[in-house]
Design an enzyme around this catalytic site. Structure first.
Site, mmCIF file in Angstrom:
data_model
loop_
_atom_site.group_PDB
_atom_site.id
_atom_site.type_symbol
_atom_site.label_atom_id
_atom_site.label_comp_id
_atom_site.label_asym_id
_atom_site.label_seq_id
_atom_site.Cartn_x
_atom_site.Cartn_y
_atom_site.Cartn_z
ATOM 1 N N CYS A 180 0.723 -1.048 0.062
ATOM 2 C CA CYS A 180 -0.171 -0.069 -0.050
ATOM 3 C C CYS A 180 1.014 1.364 -0.017
ATOM 4 O O CYS A 180 1.642 1.433 -0.978
ATOM 5 C CB CYS A 180 -1.065 -0.239 1.079
ATOM 6 S SG CYS A 180 -2.410 1.166 0.800
ATOM 7 N N HIS B 7 -4.403 -4.921 0.247
ATOM 8 C CA HIS B 7 -3.960 -5.343 1.805
ATOM 9 C C HIS B 7 -4.442 -6.815 1.797
ATOM 10 O O HIS B 7 -5.604 -7.142 2.582
ATOM 11 C CB HIS B 7 -4.790 -4.715 2.843
ATOM 12 C CG HIS B 7 -4.136 -3.100 3.006
ATOM 13 N ND1 HIS B 7 -2.971 -3.099 3.729
ATOM 14 C CD2 HIS B 7 -4.554 -1.916 2.591
ATOM 15 C CE1 HIS B 7 -2.602 -1.699 3.839
ATOM 16 N NE2 HIS B 7 -3.621 -0.860 3.144
ATOM 17 N N GLU C 61 -3.284 -8.698 3.500
ATOM 18 C CA GLU C 61 -3.078 -9.427 4.933
ATOM 19 C C GLU C 61 -4.247 -9.041 5.880
ATOM 20 O O GLU C 61 -4.078 -9.617 6.873
ATOM 21 C CB GLU C 61 -1.700 -8.985 5.400
ATOM 22 C CG GLU C 61 -1.685 -7.323 5.904
ATOM 23 C CD GLU C 61 -1.780 -6.502 4.721
ATOM 24 O OE1 GLU C 61 -1.784 -5.073 5.301
ATOM 25 O OE2 GLU C 61 -1.838 -6.634 3.675
#
Length: 304
Positions: A142, A235, A237
């Site tokens: 990001c 993202h 994660e």
């Protein structure tokens, strides 16, 4: 990947409760192998939550991973206790003489500021320059990706009229790229950002390749031609409730925010979000660790 972290790190208990293989330091010392050395530069304000998310992705394979946590010394974390930071985090001076198989640079909530106005920008640039000689492969996430693209290649970011916020469908632009191996024709990744990068700017840099894209959220994954640096605008994660926390935080502050795209069932914030990005996120990260860290890094890191 058995992951070796301190028994006292909050992520340790969380990961063990998910049946993820977390190795104690005593057990790791008895294994006659060279573990992968990974450095995590955590720029997020929610340090413990981000640690756990990244460590989860690094775990549960036959290889042992040693993880060092890194903070910038020119910015003091306001959302994580100084006791935690002093106990578990290094500063750059602590690690600059080390070499690593891989490094992860997280996002940060500073994307609407000019890069040069971020209080730790000079320190971050020093770390990014250092990583080119002391780390085999770096994965930027990001804002960390935008910052690295700007620093290394001069690629700017552009403000958006409306925040890209939700879980978006993506497709691979290079099905033969090892990072894309095993992914479905369409896969989903969360995004949460006020800025973007443009394909036209990437096209001017011969050393860069866009390898996945979304018609709704734009560029997703970028690789350099040596596959030593990767950049993700999304993202993968994130936990199931990460976007929900961001949404309700902004709602409670009275900020203008739309319901995250393709996230809450029926766009109803009272319903539990469907997690449809976990497998893609795990696969992308596993591919990075396998093909571009484990398979490529010299056994002796002094030979980087």
């Amino acid at each position: 990947m058995p992951i070796k972290i301190s028994n006292e790190l909050p992520a340790h208990k969380a990961l063990e409760s998910e049946n993820i293989f977390v190795m104690t330091e005593d057990r790791a010392m008895t294994q006659d192998i060279r573990p992968l050395r990974i450095l995590l530069l955590n720029l997020m304000p929610t340090k413990i939550e981000t640690e756990t998310q990244i460590l989860r992705l690094l775990s549960n394979s036959p290889l042992q991973v040693d993880v060092d946590l890194l903070q910038v010394k020119t910015h003091k974390s306001k959302n994580t206790s100084q006791e935690h930071m002093l106990k578990f985090y290094n500063i750059f001076d602590d690690v600059k003489d080390n070499r690593y198989d891989g490094m992860i640079v997280t996002g940060a909530p500073v994307e609407q500021m000019p890069f040069e106005e971020v209080d730790y920008w000079e320190e971050l640039c020093e770390i990014l320059d250092w990583s080119k000689k002391n780390v085999y492969s770096v994965f930027h996430i990001c804002w960390g990706a935008q910052a690295a693209l700007y620093h290394h290649y001069g690629i700017p970011k552009y403000g958006l009229d409306e925040k890209i916020f939700g879980v978006f469908p993506h497709r691979s632009l290079d099905n033969l790229h090892p990072l894309m191996r095993g992914l479905d024709d369409e896969f989903f990744i969360p995004h949460s950002r006020h800025t973007e990068i443009h394909r036209s700017d990437i096209a001017l840099v011969k050393d860069l390749q866009i390898i996945s894209y979304s018609d709704l959220s734009g560029i997703h994954l970028i690789s350099d031609m040596e596959c030593r640096m990767f950049f993700s605008t999304g993202h993968f994660e994130y936990d199931r409730d990460t976007l929900a926390k961001e949404y309700f935080r902004d709602v409670n502050k009275g900020l203008p925010i739309k319901v995250p795209y393709n996230y809450f069932p029926d766009d109803d914030p009272s319903k539990t979000p469907v997690m449809n990005w976990r497998s893609a996120g795990n696969l992308i990260f596993t591919n990075w660790l396998n093909y571009f860290v484990y398979q490529k890094t010299p056994y002796d890191l002094a030979n980087l």
